[in-house]
Design an enzyme around this catalytic site. Sequence first.
Site, PDB file in Angstrom:
ATOM      1  N   CYS A 138      36.803  75.712  68.857  1.00  0.00           N
ATOM      2  CA  CYS A 138      37.341  76.778  68.006  1.00  0.00           C
ATOM      3  C   CYS A 138      36.226  77.613  67.382  1.00  0.00           C
ATOM      4  CB  CYS A 138      38.228  76.168  66.917  1.00  0.00           C
ATOM      5  SG  CYS A 138      38.914  77.401  65.799  1.00  0.00           S
ATOM      6  N   CYS A 141      36.770  78.675  63.768  1.00  0.00           N
ATOM      7  CA  CYS A 141      36.521  77.601  62.796  1.00  0.00           C
ATOM      8  C   CYS A 141      35.023  77.351  62.625  1.00  0.00           C
ATOM      9  CB  CYS A 141      37.149  76.281  63.244  1.00  0.00           C
ATOM     10  SG  CYS A 141      38.748  76.422  64.031  1.00  0.00           S
ATOM     11  N   ASP A 142      34.295  77.306  63.729  1.00  0.00           N
ATOM     12  CA  ASP A 142      32.928  76.782  63.679  1.00  0.00           C
ATOM     13  C   ASP A 142      31.838  77.809  63.977  1.00  0.00           C
ATOM     14  OD1 ASP A 142      34.005  74.260  63.151  1.00  0.00           O
ATOM     15  OD2 ASP A 142      34.238  73.804  65.277  1.00  0.00           O
TER      16      ASP A 142
END
Length: 312
Positions: A138, A141-142
């Site tokens: 992701c 997200c990261d």
Amino acid sequence: MSEKKETIRCLILGSGPAGFTAAIYAARADLHPVIYQGLQPGGQLTITTEVENYPGYPDGVQGPQMMVDFQKQAERFGTDVRWGLATSVDLSSRPFKVVIDEKDEVFAETLIIATGASARWLGLESEKRLNGFGVSACATCDGFFYKGLDVAVVGGGDTACEEASYLSKLCKKVYLIHRRDELRASKAMQHRVMKASNIEIIWDSVPVEVLGEKTVDGVLLENVKTGEKSRLDIEGFFVAIGHTPNSSIFKGQIDMDANGYIITKPGTTETNIPGVFASGDVQDHVFRQAVTAAGTGCMAAIQAERFLADEE
Ligand code: NDP
């Protein structure tokens, strides 16, 4: 087969942000919700590290801790949180029959499906070992953790292109590794990738090993046409080869798209079956964020409450 029988006003399957948010709302509406947590209690966030984009956590929060917080909040209002996986369902009449762990039958007046989706992985041992330490599924997200660094994205679909173009705004260089010589992604998405000056597409190649001892420092590639191996120096390795919605037990009983995502009426969580609502990633292949999942979990609980109220 059956060891116990009970009828539940509001049964929730899945314990990610969608399931627990549905539980918080259903519990506060006195629906006495029961959650079966499924195979991965806490959902996909339990395999991420820091979450910095969920509103209300100004300093960020670890994914697993966030899910503990969600659960505590749901339990505070009386949600009955149980271990167990729904292994089959019968949605042909109400109350809906749900079999847990292939043995216990429960009956649900309303059912909220919040079973999520699972990222597909390449299946490499090194990919598993370095998951959360440079390997991610992701970018939203990261990606932030790789600001100014070199990263790779694997895949040739819309998700891979979207992840690559998102990362290109943060990272120095993004390699898009694809196993064929043409992308599967929509033309618009391809165009976005081609336009970015710091995205380089590596065609006809598959990763054979993610390199690094404690964190990722490279990837070993194999050209599928020539068999030639090469090493890329990178610090982030993003796998974007698709997600699988966890909807197999509902197959043939509820409307789904060709990829198995449950179809909801636009702007609602209603499925084609009255009394069955779907929220979170099992019905969303576009946004897939914790906050959007939580939003649709809230909607599902409110709709379940209204559905029951209309009947009375
Ligand atoms: P897709 O199934 O469309 O693409 C998966 C990609 O990964 C393909 O290019 C495939 O290669 C590759 N792949 C699959 N398995 C492997 C493997 N083992 N090794 C290497 N490569 C592999 O998945 P997406 O997640 O990209 O998209 C899913 C759906 O969601 C699609 O309908 C898409 O259009 C939609 N979507 C829409 C978005 C939007 O509109 N903004 C954003 C994201 C997704 P190959 O091409 O060779 O099969």
